[in-house]
Design an enzyme around this catalytic site. Structure first.
Site: not given
Length: 686
Positions: A53, A122, A178
């Site tokens: 990330e 994300k 994540c």
């Protein structure tokens, strides 16, 4: 044509979870380290690579994320990766902060062969404890059907993207970032239901005590729920340690199994590489019908996603297989796991028999004890079941039934074991009755001729069963069977006799390779004294033989494995044919990888003498041919098998459970596939 000796020929795809060394807020440096791993991946013929990330900027840069100079340098780094990827094999995903409609997004950028294929924001931003992502980023959960301009390229943007290779190396993958994995409903769940087979996670994830195991738990469980591969890459060396630390934890999981993992706390760039078995995942999704049902209940369909195409053609050259393969799939090589499995298997057997005795109101069991592996384990189970039910072990009526080829060694072991365990022991010599039956049939043996045909063998096997059943009638007991899963798979059991028929068979779904470890487990458990343990070890050291035909002139014993093949190989074949439905060529490929040399594959502990041998491809093919022929022609025996508990997730052959098949199916399709697709010769060493 892709080589037989390449994993890409057998439904595998090579995946890497990459952790490059980075420098804080230095996109040029970070892009260079990313490119170095990409070039390594190209040399190793890796099809799909995932990076951490925000790996091009670094994750731990706080308000520097809002600096124009940094964001422009990130796009320049992306542009270089796009250009350099034109001649590289892998598709890959890198993490970057990207601007869209006056907001900043924490995104994954998918690149292949000189193209940006898509950008995934994300979905869920952590803003608790050490995380402050809402300070810099906008959440991407609701972004679908959009387009973004990155480094001069217009490309799809949103959480609704699937990526599908339409080349000879075909697979579908999805990307999440994540925190998306840590929420109750990860985006990858819907993606898997829509067809994604490989799920990628770009993560930063600072390290605290115990967090690595949390990651393993999440990745493994998500891969199992989604029947998918899950590749996870976390930030590593070079991230700022102002307030946090980073362990560079990358891993690859497949349907709950951890295939590969990086060394944590590396000082330089690293990656975990594994060959993901797409064939296994596809077979499991087809077999586990609730997977598809869930998609329909949640109203998830492939049209909910935009599918982006890329073309990846499988490399044709021979390549090593990059994943562990257990030589003994019914017997884990990890000692702790093996001990747990043996504890569970033994107690499943005991519970099964105890329940059968309770439900039938029976307090006695009858068992034939030969001094071999199967009857030894069955007798141990009988003893433990009696103990569990608070019944005396003298309620176990154990008989040794010597025939024309019974050796003094096995008979001695049988007697020693029966005495040591405190059961009611007796001996019935079946030879007089066998001679009479052979005489009544006009068999040449009755006239003194050494004719040892199948009739000669089965007269002995049948008489043993006749005696045991009638003894059960006489004593108001039940006959406990001893035949095992391996014998049922190979048809190495006489129809209607003790190794196929009984009132209840505690060994019905225990493989021959596992039974040896169950006996060792009991010997080491403390439930038996040292003298009994010594007897058990003597039985373990005895060659496997039906002892139905006398030794030949050279003193050679009738050897089971010489006739039907090594149980080590045949258990391997049985497992992969019945558990996953693999084609014979794939079974042969996996077997060759596991067994070709002493360094390949994995060994369970405490194997008997001679078990550490190797097999070349010719031997593997030969015994697989024997297995396929015997397996199909022996189905009628399995259709009539008695009750017995399922032991292993590897399956059973009960027609009421894992394996239902017609008794008249022919093996020609499987034999033809084996002959057509498995070479007789191995490749020359490099």
């Amino acid at each position: 044509m892709v080589s037989f000796f390449s994993p890409y020929r057998h439904d595998f795809v090579r995946v890497a979870a990459c952790v490059p060394q980075i420098d804080v807020a230095n996109p040029d440096f970070n892009g260079e380290r990313t490119l170095a791993l990409l070039r390594q991946g190209d040399r190793e013929r890796i099809a799909l690579m995932v990076f951490p990330e925000l790996g091009l900027s670094a994750y731990s840069i706080d308000d520097l994320l809002h600096q124009d100079a940094l964001l422009e340098a990130v796009e320049q780094s992306i542009a270089r990766l796009v250009a350099e990827s034109a001649d590289l094999f892998p598709a890959f995903v890198v993490g970057a902060p990207l601007r869209w409609e006056n907001r900043l997004y924490n995104a994954g950028v998918v690149i292949h062969a000189g193209r940006i294929l898509g950008v995934i924001p994300k979905a869920y931003l952590p803003n608790y404890r050490e995380f402050y992502e809402r300070r810099w980023f906008a959440p991407g959960a609701t972004i679908r059907g959009q387009e973004i301009h990155v480094a001069g390229h217009a490309t799809p943007f949103g959480t609704d993207l699937l990526f599908r290779s339409t080349g000879s190396c075909g697979f579908t993958f999805h990307v999440e970032v994540c925190e998306d994995m840590w929420v109750p409903q990860p985006p990858s769940t819907a993606a898997a239901l829509a067809g994604a087979e490989i799920l990628l996670n770009l993560s930063a994830s600072n390290i605290t005590i115990g967090k690595a195991e949390d990651r393993r738990l999440l990745c493994g469980s998500q891969s199992m729920r989604c029947i998918a591969a899950y590749a996870y890459s976390a930030a590593g060396p070079g991230e700022s340690t102002t307030d946090l630390a980073w362990d560079g934890h990358g891993g690859i999981f497949e349907d709950g199994l951890r295939l590969a993992e990086t060394e944590r706390f590396p000082s330089a760039s690293t990656m975990a590489v594994a060959d993901v078995d797409l064939g296994r995942l596809r077979a499991e999704r087809m077999r586990r019908v609730t997977f598809g049902d869930c998609g329909r209940v949640l109203d998830v369909v492939s049209t909910d996603f935009r599918t982006i195409s890329l073309v990846l053609d499988a490399p044709e050259e021979a390549l090593p297989l990059r994943r562990p393969v257990e030589r003994f799939p019914y017997v884990p090589s990890d000692p702790a796991k093996l001990a747990e499995n043996c504890y569970e298997a033994y107690n499943i057997q005991v519970q099964g028999l105890a329940k059968r005795l309770q439900s039938t109101g029976t307090e006695k069991v009858v068992i034939g004890v030969s001094g071999g592996l199967d009857s030894t384990q069955a007798l141990l189970v009988c003893c433990r079941a009696m103990d569990k039910l608070a019944l005396p072990r003298t309620n176990i009526l154990a008989y040794t039934l010597p025939g024309f080829a019974t050796s003094e060694g096995t008979k001695g072991n049988a007697w020693a074991l029966m005495r040591a365990l405190g059961v009611s022991a007796a001996e019935i010599d079946i030879r007089p009755a066998a001679r009479q039956m052979l005489k009544d049939m006009g068999h040449p043996f009755a006239e003194g001729q050494p004719v040892y045909d199948v009739t000669f063998e089965n007269v002995q096997a049948g008489l043993r069963t006749d005696y045991l059943f009638r003894l059960a009638n006489h004593n108001r007991g039940i006959v406990v069977g001893t035949g095992d899963l391996s014998e049922l798979g190979l048809g190495w059991c006489t129809y209607g006799v003790g190794d196929q028929m009984s009132h209840y068979n505690v060994n019905a779904s225990v493989s021959k390779t596992l039974i040896q470890h169950l006996i060792r487990f009991v010997a080491a458990s403390g439930d038996v004294d040292k003298a009994t343990a010594d007897i058990l070890h003597a039985i373990l050291a005895t060659e496997i033989s039906p002892e139905l035909v006398p030794q030949d002139a050279a003193g050679q014993l009738q050897s089971t494995e010489a006739m039907i093949g090594p149980y080590a190989l045949q258990d391997f074949n049985l497992y992969y044919l019945t558990r996953f439905g693999y084609r014979p060529s794939k079974i042969a490929y996996l077997s060759w990888h596991a067994w070709r040399d002493a360094e390949a594959g994995t060994w369970p502990p405490n194997l008997p003498a001679g078990a550490h041998r190797t097999y070349d491809l010719g031997e593997i093919k030969r015994w697989l041919r024997v297995f396929l022929s015997r397996f199909f022609t022996s189905q009628f025996k399995r259709t009539a098998m008695p009750n017995g508990p399922k032991i292993s997730s590897g399956g059973s052959l009960s027609p009421r459970g894992d394996w239902r098949a017609p008794s008249d199916a022919a093996p020609q399709v499987w034999l033809a596939e084996l002959e057509s697709n498995v070479p007789d010769d191995e490749p020359a060493p490099p």
